[in-house]
Write a protein that holds these residues in place. Sequence first.
Motif, PDB file in Angstrom:
ATOM      1  N   UNK A  29       0.806  -1.208   0.000  1.00  0.00           N
ATOM      2  CA  UNK A  29       0.000   0.000   0.000  1.00  0.00           C
ATOM      3  C   UNK A  29       0.843   1.263   0.000  1.00  0.00           C
ATOM      4  N   UNK A  30       2.058   1.159   0.536  1.00  0.00           N
ATOM      5  CA  UNK A  30       2.975   2.302   0.527  1.00  0.00           C
ATOM      6  C   UNK A  30       3.833   2.347  -0.729  1.00  0.00           C
ATOM      7  N   UNK A  31       3.638   1.373  -1.603  1.00  0.00           N
ATOM      8  CA  UNK A  31       4.403   1.360  -2.840  1.00  0.00           C
ATOM      9  C   UNK A  31       5.660   0.539  -2.806  1.00  0.00           C
ATOM     10  N   UNK A  32       5.906  -0.202  -1.716  1.00  0.00           N
ATOM     11  CA  UNK A  32       7.081  -1.068  -1.655  1.00  0.00           C
ATOM     12  C   UNK A  32       6.921  -2.206  -2.662  1.00  0.00           C
ATOM     13  N   UNK A  33       7.949  -2.445  -3.459  1.00  0.00           N
ATOM     14  CA  UNK A  33       7.955  -3.508  -4.464  1.00  0.00           C
ATOM     15  C   UNK A  33       8.390  -4.806  -3.785  1.00  0.00           C
ATOM     16  N   UNK A  34       7.423  -5.607  -3.371  1.00  0.00           N
ATOM     17  CA  UNK A  34       7.709  -6.852  -2.650  1.00  0.00           C
ATOM     18  C   UNK A  34       7.971  -7.963  -3.652  1.00  0.00           C
ATOM     19  N   UNK A  35       9.159  -8.522  -3.624  1.00  0.00           N
ATOM     20  CA  UNK A  35       9.555  -9.586  -4.552  1.00  0.00           C
ATOM     21  C   UNK A  35       9.700 -10.898  -3.780  1.00  0.00           C
ATOM     22  N   UNK A  36       8.716 -11.770  -3.883  1.00  0.00           N
ATOM     23  CA  UNK A  36       8.772 -13.061  -3.208  1.00  0.00           C
ATOM     24  C   UNK A  36       9.266 -14.122  -4.184  1.00  0.00           C
ATOM     25  N   UNK A  37      10.000 -15.099  -3.660  1.00  0.00           N
ATOM     26  CA  UNK A  37      10.583 -16.119  -4.523  1.00  0.00           C
ATOM     27  C   UNK A  37      11.742 -15.587  -5.339  1.00  0.00           C
ATOM     28  N   UNK A  38      12.279 -14.443  -4.940  1.00  0.00           N
ATOM     29  CA  UNK A  38      13.403 -13.840  -5.654  1.00  0.00           C
ATOM     30  C   UNK A  38      14.467 -13.377  -4.669  1.00  0.00           C
ATOM     31  N   UNK A  39      15.697 -13.257  -5.163  1.00  0.00           N
ATOM     32  CA  UNK A  39      16.768 -12.684  -4.369  1.00  0.00           C
ATOM     33  C   UNK A  39      17.782 -12.050  -5.301  1.00  0.00           C
ATOM     34  N   UNK A  40      18.869 -11.592  -4.720  1.00  0.00           N
ATOM     35  CA  UNK A  40      19.955 -11.002  -5.498  1.00  0.00           C
ATOM     36  C   UNK A  40      20.955 -12.094  -5.861  1.00  0.00           C
ATOM     37  N   UNK A  41      21.361 -12.156  -7.133  1.00  0.00           N
ATOM     38  CA  UNK A  41      22.358 -13.157  -7.514  1.00  0.00           C
ATOM     39  C   UNK A  41      23.707 -12.524  -7.841  1.00  0.00           C
TER      40      UNK A  41
END
Length: 433
Positions: free
Chosen positions: A226-238
């Motif tokens: 709701x605050x605009x945070x881009x929630x990325x589930x099932x993902x990470x940094x490679x």
Amino acid sequence: MSAARVVIVGGGFAGYNAARGLLRHASDVEVVLINPTDYFLYLPLLPEVAGGVLEPRRICVSLAGQLPGARLVLGEVDRIDLDGRRVGWVDPDGGRGELEYDRLVLTAGSVNKLLPIPGVAENAHGVRGIGEALYLRAHITQQLELAAATDDRAERTARCTFVVVGAGYTGTEVAAQGELLTRRLVRQLPALRDQPIRWVLADLADRVLPELDRHLSAAADRVLRGRGVDVRLGQSVEHAEHDAVRMSNGELIPTRSLIWCVGVRPDELVGRLGLGTEHGRLVVEPTLAVPGRPEVFAGGDCAAVPDLTRPGEVTGMTAQHAQRQGKLLARNVAASLAGRALKEYKHRDLGFLVDLGGAHAAANPLHVPLAGPPAKAITRGYHLFAMPGNRARVAADWAFNSVLPARAVQLGLVSSSRVMLECTELAAEPTSG
């Protein structure tokens, strides 16, 4: 006959409560607490320091002030002679010290856990200490100020993008508090009023706060999105570089801010003792005594304490367990010196609390799920109750900031090189907060 000497290594939740309990209930014991700093750090409120809600002094409680009967030794323990019952340390000036003990209490805590991802050690920063929280607050402020001063659109976009890895307690709270901080900062920077400020929260888990009830997890997710945070589930940094991160789905995200909240591991001191460990944590009996070493006890994050409420498992690395284990450590150490029977640790979690900034929180006190203002009231009430000091100052900061939101400036007191993740070791485990 001289008093028995109990040496406690580490002044976190477990160590502080062990020292406090011994001073209260064992007057014939000499209590020595060895800690790198002269304060107890209330870790759960670090994200609020990073977010500019609380000043750092508020969550740093003087050990000397709270434990007037204990001997405080400033130093990093780097050597323990179990057979000779001696502890050695290095003090802040690089000098060496050594003490004998009758009982040893290991409560060394934990540090950031680093995964084998290229570029993370060089480009990411964690949130485990006051220095890291102060650096993060100044860094966020600086990035927006630099973005406001440049005409390069690509650079501005990168500086206005913040990537948090790990959607556990710390990562979720950092993303929530950070988004509110940048929202306040933009009001001070007219050049950024039309510039999107992007927060990305990534985790390999299938939901934020996977440790919590699904209803609470969903409530936190709704607040963040709701605050605009881009929630990325099932993902990470490679892969990470100084000006971008590559996600596991192949997407390249330009950013100058990679915030590492993947998790923690026990202090490396534990692994050097030659004693049994479980996932890096020191194996102990349910009484918190080390098997085969009746004069050595351990608790908190560095100890694999059997969870008698869940046979076959160990207690979680939480402040709630560490605090209660510290109290039992005091009782059992005193009992061992007096020849009395030891008590086993048994505690069922009373629930968890996550502060999402503003009027939002998620909590399940006594496993009753709450969200919004009621959860916020419970969360702040619990923190004030659990803190060993500075309660009035923390409450005053909260009250004042609810009327006049804090304005952030970058003081530049902590350099990037002082808060690198170099102290952590590589561990091939899933990227879950």
